[in-house]
Scaffold this motif. Sequence first.
Motif, short mmCIF file in Angstrom:
data_model
loop_
_atom_site.label_atom_id
_atom_site.label_comp_id
_atom_site.label_asym_id
_atom_site.label_seq_id
_atom_site.Cartn_x
_atom_site.Cartn_y
_atom_site.Cartn_z
N ASN A 2 -12.02 -8.20 -12.57
CA ASN A 2 -12.99 -7.12 -12.39
C ASN A 2 -13.07 -6.29 -13.69
OD1 ASN A 2 -14.39 -4.85 -11.63
ND2 ASN A 2 -13.34 -4.63 -9.68
N HIS A 4 -15.45 -4.42 -14.88
CA HIS A 4 -15.93 -3.05 -14.71
C HIS A 4 -14.80 -2.10 -14.35
CE1 HIS A 4 -20.10 -3.93 -15.27
NE2 HIS A 4 -20.07 -4.87 -14.36
N ALA A 5 -13.87 -2.62 -13.55
CA ALA A 5 -12.74 -1.78 -13.13
C ALA A 5 -11.84 -1.46 -14.31
CB ALA A 5 -11.96 -2.47 -12.02
N ILE A 9 -11.07 2.36 -15.57
CA ILE A 9 -9.73 2.95 -15.66
C ILE A 9 -9.45 3.37 -17.11
CG2 ILE A 9 -7.25 2.51 -15.44
CD1 ILE A 9 -7.95 0.53 -13.18
N TYR A 90 -5.16 6.42 -3.46
CA TYR A 90 -5.79 5.70 -2.36
C TYR A 90 -6.96 4.85 -2.86
CZ TYR A 90 -10.10 8.45 -2.11
OH TYR A 90 -11.32 9.01 -2.40
N GLU A 91 -7.66 5.40 -3.85
CA GLU A 91 -8.85 4.70 -4.32
C GLU A 91 -8.47 3.41 -5.05
OE1 GLU A 91 -11.38 6.90 -6.94
OE2 GLU A 91 -13.17 5.96 -6.09
N LEU A 92 -7.43 3.51 -5.85
CA LEU A 92 -6.96 2.35 -6.59
C LEU A 92 -6.47 1.27 -5.63
CD1 LEU A 92 -6.74 1.97 -9.65
CD2 LEU A 92 -4.35 2.63 -9.49
N LEU A 93 -5.78 1.70 -4.58
CA LEU A 93 -5.23 0.75 -3.61
C LEU A 93 -6.31 0.09 -2.78
CD1 LEU A 93 -2.12 2.74 -2.33
CD2 LEU A 93 -2.15 0.83 -3.92
N SER A 94 -7.43 0.80 -2.59
CA SER A 94 -8.48 0.24 -1.74
C SER A 94 -9.55 -0.49 -2.56
CB SER A 94 -9.13 1.35 -0.90
OG SER A 94 -9.78 2.27 -1.73
N ALA A 95 -9.38 -0.49 -3.88
CA ALA A 95 -10.40 -1.10 -4.75
C ALA A 95 -10.18 -2.61 -4.88
CB ALA A 95 -10.35 -0.45 -6.13
N PRO A 96 -11.24 -3.34 -5.15
CA PRO A 96 -11.12 -4.79 -5.33
C PRO A 96 -10.53 -5.13 -6.70
CG PRO A 96 -13.40 -4.15 -5.60
CD PRO A 96 -12.64 -2.90 -5.24
N VAL A 97 -9.31 -4.68 -6.92
CA VAL A 97 -8.63 -4.96 -8.19
C VAL A 97 -7.24 -5.49 -7.88
CG1 VAL A 97 -9.85 -3.20 -9.52
CG2 VAL A 97 -7.75 -2.60 -8.35
N SER A 98 -6.75 -6.34 -8.78
CA SER A 98 -5.37 -6.78 -8.65
C SER A 98 -4.56 -6.01 -9.68
CB SER A 98 -5.25 -8.27 -8.89
OG SER A 98 -5.35 -8.53 -10.28
N GLU A 101 -5.79 -5.94 -13.49
CA GLU A 101 -6.76 -4.96 -13.98
C GLU A 101 -6.13 -3.58 -14.11
OE1 GLU A 101 -7.59 -6.94 -11.27
OE2 GLU A 101 -9.62 -7.73 -11.56
N CYS B 65 -8.56 -1.01 4.86
CA CYS B 65 -8.95 -0.71 3.48
C CYS B 65 -7.94 -1.17 2.44
CB CYS B 65 -9.19 0.79 3.32
SG CYS B 65 -10.58 1.37 4.27
N ARG B 87 -10.76 -9.26 -2.75
CA ARG B 87 -11.81 -8.75 -3.64
C ARG B 87 -13.16 -8.67 -2.93
NH1 ARG B 87 -10.21 -8.56 -9.19
NH2 ARG B 87 -8.31 -9.75 -9.48
N PHE B 114 -16.56 6.69 -12.23
CA PHE B 114 -15.29 5.95 -12.20
C PHE B 114 -15.22 5.09 -10.93
CE2 PHE B 114 -10.91 5.96 -10.48
CZ PHE B 114 -10.28 5.22 -11.45
N GLY B 117 -17.37 1.94 -11.09
CA GLY B 117 -16.77 0.93 -11.95
C GLY B 117 -15.57 0.28 -11.32
N LEU B 118 -14.73 1.09 -10.72
CA LEU B 118 -13.50 0.58 -10.13
C LEU B 118 -13.80 -0.49 -9.08
CD1 LEU B 118 -10.42 1.09 -10.26
CD2 LEU B 118 -10.70 2.62 -8.32
N PHE B 119 -14.91 -0.32 -8.39
CA PHE B 119 -15.27 -1.29 -7.36
C PHE B 119 -16.12 -2.43 -7.90
CE2 PHE B 119 -13.64 -0.07 -3.19
CZ PHE B 119 -12.99 1.09 -3.53
#
Lengths: 253, 321
Positions: A2, A4-5, A9, A90-98, A101, B65, B87, B114, B117-119
Motif C-alpha cells: 500500500n 499511498h499508506a 505515514i 486505532y486507525e493504524l490497526l484498522s487500516a489495510p496495511v501490514s 508499510e 475492524c 487488505r 492522512f 492515504g493510509l487506507f
Amino acid sequence: MNIHAIRAIYRFEMARTFRTLMQSIASPVLSTSLYFVVFGAAIGSRMGEVDGVSYGAFIIPGLIMLSLLNESISNAAFGIYMPKWAGTIYELLSAPVSYVEVVIGYVGAAATKSIVLGLLILVTARFFVAYHIEHPFWMIGFLVLTAVTFSLFGFIIGLWADDFQKLQVVPLMIMTPLTFLGGSFYSISMLPPIWQKITLFNPVVYLVSGFRWSFYGKADVDVVVSAGMTLGFMALCLIAVWWIFRTGWKLKA
Amino acid sequence: MPVIESRPDAAPSAEAIVSIRGVSKTYKSGFQALKRVDLDIRRGEIFALLGPNGAGKTTLISIVCGIVTGSEGNVLVDGHDIAHDFRSARSLIGLVPQELSTDAFESVWATVKFSRGLFGRAPDPAYLERVLRDLSLWEKRDAKIMTLSGGMKRRVLIAKALAHEPRVLFLDEPTAGVDVELRHDMWQMVHKLREAGVTIILTTHYIEEAEEMADRIGVISRGELIVVEEKTTLMRKLGKKQLSLQLQSPLSAIPADLADLPLELSADGQQLVYTFDTQTEETGIAPLLRRLSELGIDFKDLHSSESSLEDIFVSLVRSRA
Ligand SMILES: Nc1ncnc2c1ncn2[C@@H]1O[C@H](COP(=O)(O)OP(=O)(O)OP(=O)(O)O)[C@@H](O)[C@H]1O
Ligand SMILES: [Mg+2]
C-alpha cells in the motif's frame, strides 16, 4: 503493498518534524557545536594528534554518530509511541496495511530526519575544524545504515514502552554509556589492554570506527567487520519487528 | 464457463455484507467479552447494536475492524476474510471509535488527508472538501484539532472514517456527548450515507436514536447477542400497549370478579392499568369496559400508551440478568 499508506505515514511524520524544528534539528546541532568548541577548539589545541589526525578533526565522526544514534532512537520511538499514547493507533490497526508499510513509513521518516541532522552537523563542524572525507560513499553508506538501523531499534522501543519513563530509559541508561564509551572521543588503542578487549562487546565501537575510517582511512577495527556488525544488528531489529507485528504484541488486545 | 458469475444472486454473501460467525473473545485477563456471536449485516442497511455498558459492543466492532484479535470464529466483509484477506476487507470499512482519540497538533485537513492515504486511496481534495463541508468542518480545515470542541472532534473522526469512501461504516456511539441539534444533523448524515449505498452499523445508548434510524436492531448482553430483529417487528412483537383508566372513586383492591384480567391498581387506588399485546387481534378492551360498568366502576378519563423501544430493551436485558 500500500504505497499511498507509506507516503501518508512518512509525510505525517515529516510534518511533525517540521512543526518541532527547533527541538528536533536546531537543538542537536547547537549541542554538537558546543562539543566542537569545548573539545575541538579549546581542549583539542592542547592535545596531540590521534592516528595522525588533529584531535578536533578526530572527534567529528564520533560526535556525528552520537547524535545520529540518539536522534534515530528517540525520533522513531516517539513516532510510534505517540499514537499508542493518544489512542490514535486505532486507525493504524484498522487500516489495510501490514507491518511492512508501517515500518517503512515510520522508520523511513525517523531515519530521514537523523540523516539530515547528521549532514547539518557535518556542515556546522566545518566552521570549527578543518577535516576531509577520504571515502565519501562509505561515509554516506554508514550514515544511512546507522540511521535506519537505530531508527528500527527506536521503533521497537516505542512499541515496547507503555509509559514515558520506559521510552526514556533505554536511550538514557543504555545508549548514553555505550556511545560515550564507544570511542567517540578516543582511539581504542589508547585504552589499557584488558579494556581494549571488553570494549569490543560495545556495538557502538564498530559504528564509530567504521564511520571514522570513511573520513580518515584509519580504524580501530576492520571496516568490513564494522559494516557487517551494523548489518547484523539491522537484521536483528528487522526480525524483532516482524515478530512483534506477527504476534500483535503490545498493540492489540 | 463461469457459471457462478452469471448468477450473482447465487452467492450467499450477496445479501450480507458483513458476516460474523461464531466469534468469541476472551481477554488476557480471562474475561470472556463475547460468546460465540453470529450476525449478518445486510448490504445497505442501518443496523443498531444496543446493549448496556460492558456488553461487548465495542469488542465486537473492534474485532471486525482489526483492532482486537478474536479468540475464535471468523468474519467476512463483502466476502473477504478479515484475517487472510485483510487488505480487501479493511479497505471497505470505516470506523468512528467510541473514544475521542485525535492528533491534537494536526490540522483537520492534514489528518483527513492522512486517513485517505493510509487506507490506500489516491489523493482527492475535491472529495475531502465535500466530506468536510457536509460535516460543517470546512471553515475549520486549518485549525489544529486540539482547538476544536468535543462535538467538532467527533465530526473530525467521522470525516477521517469517510475519507477513503468506505462501503461499511461503524459508528461506535457517534452521538455520545453531542447536543440535540448536532445529533439530528448526524442522523441526517447517516441517512444520506445510506442513500449513497453505505452500510451502517452503530452502537448507541440513546434508544431514541435506534428507533429513529435503524432498520434492524441487535441487542447484546453479557457478550451474547440475544435478539436480532427488524425494528418494526421487534416493536410489534415485544411492544405492549397499556390502557390507563382514571377512576371516579378509588378502589382498595382489584375486584375478585376481574382477577382473570391483566390489571394493575395504582398505590392510591385512583388508576387502573390494563396491559395487552399489540399483536393479537382481540385487544379485550370492549369486554373490559363492559364488565367494569356491570360492576359499577366508573372512570373519568382514559388513555392508551405504547411501549417504546427503551421499555423493550430494558425488559429484554432484565429478563436475561
Ligand atoms: N483490553 C481489555 N482487557 C480486558 N477486558 C476488556 C478489555 N476491553 C474490554 N474489556 C471488557 O470486556 C467487556 C466488554 O467491553 P466493551 O468495551 O466491548 O463493552 P461495550 O458494550 O462497548 O460497553 P460501553 O457501552 O460501555 O461502551 C467489558 O466488561 C470490559 O471490561
Ligand atoms: Mg463501547
